[in-house]
Scaffold this motif. Structure first.
Motif, PDB file in Angstrom:
ATOM      1  N   PHE A  36       0.825  -1.212   0.000  1.00 23.68           N
ATOM      2  CA  PHE A  36       0.000   0.000   0.000  1.00 23.68           C
ATOM      3  C   PHE A  36       0.854   1.254   0.000  1.00 23.68           C
ATOM      4  CE2 PHE A  36      -1.940   3.454   2.406  1.00 23.68           C
ATOM      5  CZ  PHE A  36      -3.085   3.683   1.661  1.00 23.68           C
ATOM      6  N   SER A  37       1.899   1.274   0.816  1.00 27.12           N
ATOM      7  CA  SER A  37       2.732   2.473   0.908  1.00 27.12           C
ATOM      8  C   SER A  37       3.484   2.732  -0.391  1.00 27.12           C
ATOM      9  CB  SER A  37       3.710   2.367   2.076  1.00 27.12           C
ATOM     10  OG  SER A  37       4.569   1.267   1.898  1.00 27.12           O
ATOM     11  N   GLU A  38       3.898   1.680  -1.088  1.00 25.38           N
ATOM     12  CA  GLU A  38       4.562   1.872  -2.382  1.00 25.38           C
ATOM     13  C   GLU A  38       3.602   2.457  -3.405  1.00 25.38           C
ATOM     14  OE1 GLU A  38       5.872  -2.003  -3.429  1.00 25.38           O
ATOM     15  OE2 GLU A  38       7.832  -1.757  -2.476  1.00 25.38           O
ATOM     16  N   MET A  39       2.390   1.917  -3.447  1.00 26.24           N
ATOM     17  CA  MET A  39       1.408   2.425  -4.414  1.00 26.24           C
ATOM     18  C   MET A  39       1.029   3.859  -4.086  1.00 26.24           C
ATOM     19  SD  MET A  39      -1.110  -0.793  -5.147  1.00 26.24           S
ATOM     20  CE  MET A  39      -1.189  -1.576  -3.558  1.00 26.24           C
ATOM     21  N   TRP A  40       0.790   4.137  -2.806  1.00 31.26           N
ATOM     22  CA  TRP A  40       0.424   5.496  -2.405  1.00 31.26           C
ATOM     23  C   TRP A  40       1.546   6.472  -2.735  1.00 31.26           C
ATOM     24  CZ3 TRP A  40       3.024   8.512   1.175  1.00 31.26           C
ATOM     25  CH2 TRP A  40       2.432   9.743   1.451  1.00 31.26           C
ATOM     26  N   TYR A  41       2.772   6.086  -2.424  1.00 31.56           N
ATOM     27  CA  TYR A  41       3.905   6.978  -2.655  1.00 31.56           C
ATOM     28  C   TYR A  41       4.132   7.216  -4.145  1.00 31.56           C
ATOM     29  CZ  TYR A  41       8.511   9.047  -2.145  1.00 31.56           C
ATOM     30  OH  TYR A  41       9.566   9.903  -2.195  1.00 31.56           O
ATOM     31  N   GLY A  42       3.974   6.178  -4.965  1.00 32.70           N
ATOM     32  CA  GLY A  42       4.163   6.345  -6.402  1.00 32.70           C
ATOM     33  C   GLY A  42       3.150   7.285  -7.013  1.00 32.70           C
ATOM     34  N   VAL A  43       1.879   7.119  -6.654  1.00 39.45           N
ATOM     35  CA  VAL A  43       0.833   7.990  -7.191  1.00 39.45           C
ATOM     36  C   VAL A  43       1.009   9.410  -6.667  1.00 39.45           C
ATOM     37  CG1 VAL A  43      -1.657   8.392  -7.299  1.00 39.45           C
ATOM     38  CG2 VAL A  43      -0.771   6.074  -7.506  1.00 39.45           C
TER      39      VAL A  43
END
Length: 137
Positions: A36-43
């Motif tokens: 989740f944190s990777e996806m949130w950070y990328g977006v």
């Protein structure tokens, strides 16, 4: 995985997305975001960068045209501030919502999808602000 993003700098993070296709049509490396944190950070990262790309030329244009005005010469500062505060306030929530939907669906997000979602957020803000849709509500 979050520690990996804290160790490398901003430019290295963008360059590590590996968006250039190989000769056989595949993308280099495994660029899927599963946490989740990777996806949130990328977006969020792409939303912040694209917002600054939209607001920086606008503030430079306002600076060039309004520099002689008594009060309006501070307008470029307000434009640039909105380019930073918009992603920090609204982009955090919408990026978390997008990442939450992906995580709840059990899907992984490719880094190209994070790019499209982040730039898409900024583009939607740009379209809404030019069309004045909020004034009609």
């Amino acid at each position: 995985m979050q520690e990996r993003y804290n160790e490398i700098g901003f430019v290295q993070q963008i360059l590590s997305l590996n968006l250039v296709p190989r000769k056989n049509g595949t993308y280099g490396g495994n660029t899927s975001l599963s946490d989740f944190s990777e996806m949130w950070y990328g977006v969020f990262l792409w939303a912040a960068v694209s917002s600054l790309v939209f607001h920086l030329p606008a503030s430079l244009l306002a600076l060039a045209t309004l520099r002689q005005h008594k009060l309006a010469r501070f307008m470029p500062l307000a434009i640039l501030l909105m380019g930073i505060l918009g992603p920090v306030c609204g982009g955090v929530l919408t990026s978390a919502a997008i990442a939450g939907v992906y995580k709840a669906a059990g899907k992984t997000m490719m880094s190209v999808e994070a790019l499209f979602f982040g730039v898409g957020q900024s583009f939607c803000i740009l379209v809404i602000s030019f069309l004045r849709l909020l004034a009609t509500l």
